[in-house]
Design an enzyme around this catalytic site. Structure first.
Site, PDB file in Angstrom:
ATOM      1  N   ASP A  46      37.729  39.158  39.445  1.00 14.11           N
ATOM      2  CA  ASP A  46      37.868  40.094  38.469  1.00 14.11           C
ATOM      3  C   ASP A  46      39.447  40.502  38.121  1.00 14.11           C
ATOM      4  O   ASP A  46      40.160  41.153  38.886  1.00 14.11           O
ATOM      5  CB  ASP A  46      37.178  41.332  38.989  1.00 14.11           C
ATOM      6  CG  ASP A  46      37.170  42.443  38.028  1.00 14.11           C
ATOM      7  OD1 ASP A  46      37.769  42.474  37.047  1.00 14.11           O
ATOM      8  OD2 ASP A  46      36.345  43.470  38.024  1.00 14.11           O
ATOM      9  N   HIS A  58      43.458  46.974  37.746  1.00 12.45           N
ATOM     10  CA  HIS A  58      43.586  47.149  38.973  1.00 12.45           C
ATOM     11  C   HIS A  58      44.715  46.485  39.747  1.00 12.45           C
ATOM     12  O   HIS A  58      44.878  46.405  40.882  1.00 12.45           O
ATOM     13  CB  HIS A  58      42.241  46.323  39.473  1.00 12.45           C
ATOM     14  CG  HIS A  58      40.913  46.822  38.953  1.00 12.45           C
ATOM     15  ND1 HIS A  58      40.470  48.114  39.363  1.00 12.45           N
ATOM     16  CD2 HIS A  58      40.003  46.220  38.042  1.00 12.45           C
ATOM     17  CE1 HIS A  58      39.346  48.012  38.268  1.00 12.45           C
ATOM     18  NE2 HIS A  58      39.222  46.825  37.890  1.00 12.45           N
TER      19      HIS A  58
END
Length: 285
Positions: free
Chosen positions: A188, A193
């Site tokens: 991911d 993030h």
């Protein structure tokens, strides 16, 4: 409208082969905080290839392809800005224990498009099977800000009544400063993030931990605390993402035993228990 509900729901499933190895499993386990203390026999079940067990939430990254949130954005009828997207919830049903090594076929399709007024919710279902039959089914619920209001079905409510009484167990798990950087190596690569500039564009003061990392950390806490460390006892796991965790914070996991299940709530210690996982249930044998 960027989301064409009729087209998305009518599209044929998108299928592809996925493979994974013990190395992928070990990397995932490290990404959710396993291996501390490094020589603890209970942790070696997650990190040492000769003793390796697979935490069922590994299914959400098996094959190291795009996670459900990203995959849904490339489905027919869906054309939205990644910065407007949030992972609203995740459900996982295990048909068999996840093997340490595998090759399987994953078939994904949009099974729900709901109008929440100020947002739309997509449901992406993925069914995974190998040569021996079904392995697992997962559903990602994807919240798209600013894409509701077309008068469509609001969809079912995922809210549950709060657990009654005091928790049976409470555990706290530290989130490392580099946890998101390590977890993203399982597939991911959403810049939310890792990239401070992108995080600010999405409305956050700094990068946040992947929801699915919190999801995995929480399941591990339940397995280790109430299921005797036996990953094969997990039958299903569902959670609603109610908030974010920042790397460097501490996750507090509260657990209530129920008949064949564990009710769970997770929050952040440093922010007075601010909720991050709600309506969370682990069903087990």
């Amino acid at each position: 409208m960027p989301i064409d509900a009729a087209l998305a729901l009518a599209a044929e499933p998108r299928s592809g082969e996925i493979t994974w190895t013990p190395r992928d499993v070990q990397l995932y386990h490290l990404g959710i905080g396993a291996g501390i203390p490094a020589t603890d026999p209970d942790e070696l079940r997650y990190t040492l290839e000769s003793r390796l067990h697979v935490l069922p939430s590994f299914a959400t990254v098996a094959g190291a392809g795009s996670p459900g949130v990203i995959s849904a954005l490339s489905m027919p009828g869906v054309d939205v800005d990644l910065a407007a997207v949030l992972h609203g919830g995740q459900s996982l049903t295990l048909h068999r224990p996840v093997p340490v090594r595998g090759t399987a076929t994953a078939a994904s399709r949009v099974t729900g498009v709901y109008d929440k007024g100020g947002a739309a919710v997509l449901v992406l279902r993925t069914d995974v099977a190998d040569a021996d039959g079904p392995l697992w089914t997962d559903e990602a619920r994807i919240f798209v800000r600013g894409e509701g209001g077309w008068g469509g079905d609001r969809g079912p409510s995922a809210r549950l009544e709060p657990p009654a009484g005091a928790p049976d167990r409470i555990v706290e798990r530290p989130v490392r400063e580099d946890q998101a950087l390590l977890y993203r190596l399982s597939g991911d690569y959403n810049p939310l993030h890792a990239d401070p500039e992108f995080a600010r564009l999405a409305g956050y003061e700094r990068p946040v931990l992947h929801g699915l990392c919190t999801y995995g950390m929480t399941l591990k806490a339940v397995v280790d605390t109430l299921l005797g460390g036996d990953v094969t006892r997990v039958r299903a796991y569902t959670a609603r993402f109610a908030g974010v965790v920042h790397p460097g914070e501490t996750l507090r996991v509260r657990m209530w035993r129920a008949d064949g299940a564990v009710r769970v709530e997770a929050g952040v210690v440093e922010r007075d228990g601010a909720p991050v996982l709600a309506d969370t249930v682990v069903r087990h044998s």
